[in-house]
Scaffold this motif. Sequence first.
Motif, mmCIF file in Angstrom:
data_model
loop_
_atom_site.group_PDB
_atom_site.id
_atom_site.type_symbol
_atom_site.label_atom_id
_atom_site.label_comp_id
_atom_site.label_asym_id
_atom_site.label_seq_id
_atom_site.Cartn_x
_atom_site.Cartn_y
_atom_site.Cartn_z
ATOM 1 N N ASN A 1 44.272 146.094 27.977
ATOM 2 C CA ASN A 1 44.839 144.797 28.353
ATOM 3 C C ASN A 1 43.780 144.089 29.193
ATOM 4 N N THR A 2 43.048 143.157 28.573
ATOM 5 C CA THR A 2 41.889 142.566 29.245
ATOM 6 C C THR A 2 42.254 141.613 30.375
ATOM 7 N N GLY A 3 43.531 141.272 30.535
ATOM 8 C CA GLY A 3 43.952 140.425 31.647
ATOM 9 C C GLY A 3 43.817 138.938 31.355
ATOM 10 N N SER A 4 44.576 138.158 32.101
ATOM 11 C CA SER A 4 44.544 136.705 31.947
ATOM 12 C C SER A 4 43.454 136.104 32.828
ATOM 13 N N ALA A 5 43.225 134.803 32.648
ATOM 14 C CA ALA A 5 42.150 134.144 33.387
ATOM 15 C C ALA A 5 42.566 132.729 33.780
ATOM 16 N N LEU A 6 42.125 132.317 34.965
ATOM 17 C CA LEU A 6 42.283 130.951 35.446
ATOM 18 C C LEU A 6 40.898 130.312 35.509
ATOM 19 N N SER A 7 40.790 129.068 35.083
ATOM 20 C CA SER A 7 39.493 128.392 35.061
ATOM 21 C C SER A 7 39.585 127.032 35.737
ATOM 22 N N PHE A 8 38.450 126.620 36.292
ATOM 23 C CA PHE A 8 38.370 125.357 37.025
ATOM 24 C C PHE A 8 37.004 124.741 36.757
ATOM 25 N N ASN A 9 36.971 123.419 36.630
ATOM 26 C CA ASN A 9 35.727 122.728 36.312
ATOM 27 C C ASN A 9 35.745 121.347 36.943
ATOM 28 N N MET A 10 34.603 120.926 37.500
ATOM 29 C CA MET A 10 34.490 119.564 38.026
ATOM 30 C C MET A 10 33.045 119.114 37.922
ATOM 31 N N GLY A 11 32.833 117.803 37.830
ATOM 32 C CA GLY A 11 31.479 117.296 37.722
ATOM 33 C C GLY A 11 31.456 115.797 37.558
ATOM 34 N N PHE A 12 30.283 115.279 37.175
ATOM 35 C CA PHE A 12 30.132 113.848 36.977
ATOM 36 C C PHE A 12 29.109 113.593 35.883
ATOM 37 N N ALA A 13 29.209 112.411 35.269
ATOM 38 C CA ALA A 13 28.227 111.930 34.302
ATOM 39 C C ALA A 13 27.741 110.571 34.775
ATOM 40 N N TYR A 14 26.421 110.351 34.694
ATOM 41 C CA TYR A 14 25.815 109.131 35.234
ATOM 42 C C TYR A 14 24.870 108.528 34.200
ATOM 43 N N ALA A 15 25.011 107.230 33.944
ATOM 44 C CA ALA A 15 24.158 106.527 32.985
ATOM 45 C C ALA A 15 22.923 106.001 33.707
ATOM 46 N N LEU A 16 21.777 106.656 33.503
ATOM 47 C CA LEU A 16 20.529 106.179 34.086
ATOM 48 C C LEU A 16 20.061 104.900 33.398
ATOM 49 N N SER A 17 20.281 104.828 32.079
ATOM 50 C CA SER A 17 19.966 103.643 31.290
ATOM 51 C C SER A 17 20.793 103.728 30.017
ATOM 52 N N TYR A 18 20.545 102.799 29.080
ATOM 53 C CA TYR A 18 21.267 102.843 27.815
ATOM 54 C C TYR A 18 20.837 104.022 26.943
ATOM 55 N N ASP A 19 19.658 104.578 27.219
ATOM 56 C CA ASP A 19 19.120 105.650 26.387
ATOM 57 C C ASP A 19 19.068 107.007 27.074
ATOM 58 N N VAL A 20 19.274 107.064 28.381
ATOM 59 C CA VAL A 20 19.164 108.319 29.126
ATOM 60 C C VAL A 20 20.372 108.475 30.039
ATOM 61 N N SER A 21 20.938 109.670 30.057
ATOM 62 C CA SER A 21 22.089 109.956 30.913
ATOM 63 C C SER A 21 21.933 111.332 31.539
ATOM 64 N N LEU A 22 22.634 111.540 32.637
ATOM 65 C CA LEU A 22 22.562 112.790 33.373
ATOM 66 C C LEU A 22 23.974 113.223 33.739
ATOM 67 N N ALA A 23 24.226 114.529 33.637
ATOM 68 C CA ALA A 23 25.538 115.072 34.016
ATOM 69 C C ALA A 23 25.338 116.393 34.732
ATOM 70 N N ALA A 24 26.228 116.681 35.665
ATOM 71 C CA ALA A 24 26.206 117.944 36.396
ATOM 72 C C ALA A 24 27.637 118.419 36.564
ATOM 73 N N SER A 25 27.840 119.736 36.470
ATOM 74 C CA SER A 25 29.197 120.271 36.583
ATOM 75 C C SER A 25 29.174 121.649 37.228
ATOM 76 N N TYR A 26 30.290 121.974 37.874
ATOM 77 C CA TYR A 26 30.511 123.298 38.463
ATOM 78 C C TYR A 26 31.695 123.921 37.754
ATOM 79 N N GLN A 27 31.515 125.135 37.226
ATOM 80 C CA GLN A 27 32.571 125.818 36.477
ATOM 81 C C GLN A 27 32.865 127.165 37.135
ATOM 82 N N MET A 28 34.136 127.485 37.200
ATOM 83 C CA MET A 28 34.543 128.735 37.841
ATOM 84 C C MET A 28 35.714 129.344 37.075
ATOM 85 N N ALA A 29 35.716 130.667 36.936
ATOM 86 C CA ALA A 29 36.797 131.375 36.243
ATOM 87 C C ALA A 29 37.123 132.656 37.002
#
Length: 334
Positions: A237-265
């Motif tokens: 019985n491998t057990g259940s899991a809880l997961s959490f995620n948060m972050g942001f996406a930022y448009a540097l320009s019309y052709d370039v974008s950046l995103a960062a996120s933190y994920q936890m389980a």
Amino acid sequence: MRLTCAGVVCAFFLLESVYVLADVESVDNARNALGKKEGDADSAQALAEVFQAAEKSYTLLKEGERTLTYGIDYSLVRDTIIETVRTGEDSFSVVGQSEAQHTFTNSFTFDYGVWNNLTFSIRLPFVAKYDTERDLSAYSLGDISASLRWQPWNAQRGKPVTTLYASVGLPTGDSPYDSEAQDNLSSGSGNYSISAGVNLSYVIDPVVLFGSLGYTYNFPIKNINQVRGGRLLKSVNTGSALSFNMGFAYALSYDVSLAASYQMAYNLAPEFEFEDATLEGREQTSALMNFSLGLRTSPDYIVNVNAGFGLTEDSPDVLLGLSMPLDIAGLKPE
């Protein structure tokens, strides 16, 4: 031919009028050239596309719309396995074994807009895994998964967008409980699973904030009959899991974008039922930091590159990935 004074004055004003009209026309032409044309990208459109490329799980398709995305992901896990092995009727020995698993996953994800607020997805992964410490390798189909994403309320300006999701995982990959784990690498989990959760996103131009909370139930695996540590393993019985995620996406320009996120389980402690006893494993907590860069290669395509690293001993040490849309004739609706 002689010009009178009145004729000279009239000619002067006529010439001046031509200059004024020409100047007005040049200003209008410049204004039209700098103005937004139909089909040009604007801030809202660019922000939406950045968000879709950075966090695909939060986006929904229009009714009848279809997309196919290819992704390749790499992960490195280094660990030392300590196992108790029965050497006699009442004697045991402790065995330590190092592993360095390199996993390459090629996946194809098909999305279909059932309704404007409901999207169906199916993911088909192909796994190549290498253990350089034990000189093992495996090439196989991974666990196929299917999901539904539903947006119950229309998006309103100044309010967060809520999306509910549900998914099911199928044990189509090679199970770690089918044979001796010491001699083979697995490409799947070996069990069925169901997941459900909620995604939230909020636009603060030119940034999108997002987060999610989810729960996964793993069904027990029975009738295993695998020898581990000198004991016969019957079920897990491998057990259940809880997961959490948060972050942001930022448009540097019309052709370039950046995103960062933190994920936890957080995984509950698994249970291993042997022929003569039932043992409980330990709880696991994995945490990841992930960064992605979106590059627009054409007006309709964004290539997403990501890199990440683990923050706990239960997490992969290194993560790398690349995803891109595939344009197949007949896939897009008329």
